[in-house]
Design a protein around this motif. Structure first.
Motif, PDB file in Angstrom:
ATOM      1  N   ALA A   1      -8.614  -5.265  -9.266  1.00  0.00           N
ATOM      2  CA  ALA A   1      -8.201  -4.219  -8.328  1.00  0.00           C
ATOM      3  C   ALA A   1      -7.337  -4.816  -7.233  1.00  0.00           C
ATOM      4  O   ALA A   1      -7.471  -5.993  -6.890  1.00  0.00           O
ATOM      5  CB  ALA A   1      -9.439  -3.563  -7.708  1.00  0.00           C
ATOM      6  N   MET A   2      -6.424  -4.012  -6.687  1.00  0.00           N
ATOM      7  CA  MET A   2      -5.634  -4.381  -5.519  1.00  0.00           C
ATOM      8  C   MET A   2      -6.151  -3.550  -4.341  1.00  0.00           C
ATOM      9  O   MET A   2      -6.425  -2.352  -4.488  1.00  0.00           O
ATOM     10  CB  MET A   2      -4.145  -4.102  -5.755  1.00  0.00           C
ATOM     11  N   TYR A   3      -6.250  -4.204  -3.188  1.00  0.00           N
ATOM     12  CA  TYR A   3      -6.949  -3.628  -2.046  1.00  0.00           C
ATOM     13  C   TYR A   3      -6.072  -3.724  -0.813  1.00  0.00           C
ATOM     14  O   TYR A   3      -5.406  -4.741  -0.589  1.00  0.00           O
ATOM     15  CB  TYR A   3      -8.252  -4.410  -1.865  1.00  0.00           C
ATOM     16  N   CYS A   4      -6.060  -2.655   0.013  1.00  0.00           N
ATOM     17  CA  CYS A   4      -5.316  -2.683   1.271  1.00  0.00           C
ATOM     18  C   CYS A   4      -6.295  -2.956   2.413  1.00  0.00           C
ATOM     19  O   CYS A   4      -7.115  -2.096   2.733  1.00  0.00           O
ATOM     20  CB  CYS A   4      -4.599  -1.358   1.513  1.00  0.00           C
ATOM     21  N   PRO A   5      -6.220  -4.174   3.017  1.00  0.00           N
ATOM     22  CA  PRO A   5      -7.162  -4.492   4.103  1.00  0.00           C
ATOM     23  C   PRO A   5      -6.925  -3.628   5.338  1.00  0.00           C
ATOM     24  O   PRO A   5      -7.836  -3.450   6.151  1.00  0.00           O
ATOM     25  CB  PRO A   5      -6.892  -5.964   4.428  1.00  0.00           C
ATOM     26  N   ALA A   6      -5.720  -3.050   5.489  1.00  0.00           N
ATOM     27  CA  ALA A   6      -5.435  -2.250   6.693  1.00  0.00           C
ATOM     28  C   ALA A   6      -6.080  -0.869   6.629  1.00  0.00           C
ATOM     29  O   ALA A   6      -6.628  -0.393   7.627  1.00  0.00           O
ATOM     30  CB  ALA A   6      -3.925  -2.120   6.889  1.00  0.00           C
ATOM     31  N   CYS A   7      -6.032  -0.209   5.472  1.00  0.00           N
ATOM     32  CA  CYS A   7      -6.561   1.167   5.424  1.00  0.00           C
ATOM     33  C   CYS A   7      -7.629   1.373   4.350  1.00  0.00           C
ATOM     34  O   CYS A   7      -8.172   2.464   4.237  1.00  0.00           O
ATOM     35  CB  CYS A   7      -5.427   2.180   5.257  1.00  0.00           C
ATOM     36  N   GLY A   8      -7.920   0.340   3.567  1.00  0.00           N
ATOM     37  CA  GLY A   8      -9.035   0.427   2.625  1.00  0.00           C
ATOM     38  C   GLY A   8      -8.715   1.033   1.269  1.00  0.00           C
ATOM     39  O   GLY A   8      -9.584   1.135   0.414  1.00  0.00           O
TER      40      GLY A   8
ATOM     41  N   CYS B   1       0.832  -1.196   0.000  1.00  0.00           N
ATOM     42  CA  CYS B   1       0.000   0.000   0.000  1.00  0.00           C
ATOM     43  C   CYS B   1       0.873   1.256   0.000  1.00  0.00           C
ATOM     44  O   CYS B   1       1.774   1.381   0.836  1.00  0.00           O
ATOM     45  CB  CYS B   1      -0.899  -0.019   1.231  1.00  0.00           C
ATOM     46  N   GLY B   2       0.584   2.190  -0.905  1.00  0.00           N
ATOM     47  CA  GLY B   2       1.315   3.454  -0.952  1.00  0.00           C
ATOM     48  C   GLY B   2       0.933   4.394   0.173  1.00  0.00           C
ATOM     49  O   GLY B   2       1.628   5.378   0.428  1.00  0.00           O
ATOM     50  N   SER B   3      -0.168   4.101   0.863  1.00  0.00           N
ATOM     51  CA  SER B   3      -0.593   4.959   1.978  1.00  0.00           C
ATOM     52  C   SER B   3      -0.019   4.493   3.306  1.00  0.00           C
ATOM     53  O   SER B   3       0.483   5.293   4.082  1.00  0.00           O
ATOM     54  CB  SER B   3      -2.122   4.957   2.096  1.00  0.00           C
TER      55      SER B   3
END
Ligand SMILES: NC(=O)C1=CN([C@@H]2O[C@H](COP(=O)(O)OP(=O)(O)OC[C@H]3O[C@@H](n4cnc5c(N)ncnc54)[C@H](O)[C@@H]3O)[C@@H](O)[C@H]2O)C=CC1
Ligand SMILES: [Mg+2]
Ligand SMILES: [Zn+2]
Length: 276
Positions: A127-134, A112-114
């Motif tokens: 799509a690629m998804y970040c479970p930590a920050c959405g 995640c870039g965030s």
């Protein structure tokens, strides 16, 4: 449009099918081509960063192995995407162009870039998804314009230092945030060759996997100014009369199509067909 190749979401946990193997704009190739039996290739334990279901080629499911480095596979070699473009099989090039864009995007979105957490592939969506920050990321597309500028029987063509020797092409450039494509056309022409144009007319578009551009093709009439090539970007730019053109870009490119279309209309010849 390709009839043999159709993009689709396929579940990589399913066995079987074919696989194309990509790393840094190159594909694995052997005497049978660029599609390998997937279950066989899985046993080689290649350095796979990401596995993606791509779609169907000749009705068969095709997957992608995106590799961390171009590993050696006995009996196979690596070949660049540009060479596939110059080959005869346009449907295969469509598949490999898509695979390049999906593979590049997947390998560049593993984290995640965030927040830096590992990303996961979404089920039922590309799509690629970040479970930590959405945060969610879709395949990257960069809108770019490409324009043929003409002055009666003359075409304004230019050379980038990256082109093959002797080749001249139409002007191209990326659209900037907040800019309309029409504004981008006028700006790039001004920046790259210093001339002004009349309102550009949209002609056609083409997906271009070098590396992830959506080419929006225009025609524009010259309005004024002398050619001043942009330092570094443009090695040379000239007005070429239609009966004395230099070496032109690849047949599959929209650059070539814009030129051939203008010539066909000007000379009353049959119009070309845009590949892809
Ligand atoms: N299909 C075709 O016929 C043709 C396609 N093209 C494509 O058009 C695109 C733009 O052409 P150029 O003249 O190279 O662009 P350009 O004139 O905007 O200059 C390229 C530079 O723009 C910067 N840049 C800005 N946004 C960028 C982004 N989203 N991605 C990468 N770099 C960015 C980089 O510094 C890069 O070196 C390229 O993808 C090129 O492959 C170019 C000519 C023919
Ligand atoms: Mg440019
Ligand atoms: Zn995150």
């Amino acid at each position: 449009m390709s009839l043999r190749w159709q993009a689709a979401l396929l579940d990589p946990s399913l066995p079987g099918g074919w696989v194309v193997v990509h790393c840094r704009q190159q594909f694995l190739l052997d005497d049978n081509g660029a599609l390998f039996p997937r279950d066989w290739l899985k046993r080689l334990e290649l350095p796979v960063l990401s596995e993606q279901g791509l779609g169907h080629f000749d009705g068969q499911p095709v997957f992608l192995f995106e590799l961390e480095f171009p590993a050696d596979v006995p009996g196979a070699r690596w070949q660049g995407l540009r060479q596939f473009m110059q080959g005869d099989d346009r449907d295969l090039f469509q598949l490999l162009g898509y695979a390049t864009q999906i593979g590049t995007w997947a390998s560049q979105h593993r984290f995640c870039g965030s927040c830096g957490s590992p990303m996961q592939a979404r089920v039922g969506e590309r799509a690629m998804y970040c479970p930590a920050c959405g945060v969610q990321h879709y395949p990257r597309l960069s809108p770019s314009m490409i324009v043929l500028v003409t002055r009666g029987d003359e075409l304004l063509l230019a050379r980038s230092p990256r082109f093959a020797p002797g080749v001249y092409s139409t002007l191209a450039g990326y659209v900037e945030p907040g800019e309309s494509v029409e504004k981008c056309v006028a700006r790039e022409v001004r920046e790259e060759v210093g001339v002004s144009i009349h309102a550009p007319q949209y002609v056609a578009s083409q997906g271009w996997p070098f590396p992830h551009s959506l080419m929006l093709g225009f025609h524009a009439e010259y309005a004024g100014g002398e050619i001043v090539p942009q330092p570094e970007e443009i090695e040379d730019a000239r007005w070429f009369p239609i009966d004395n053109l230099p070496a032109l870009p690849a047949r599959q490119s929209i650059a070539r199509y814009l030129i051939e279309l203008y010539l066909a209309r000007r000379l009353g010849r049959p119009e070309p067909v845009l590949p892809g």
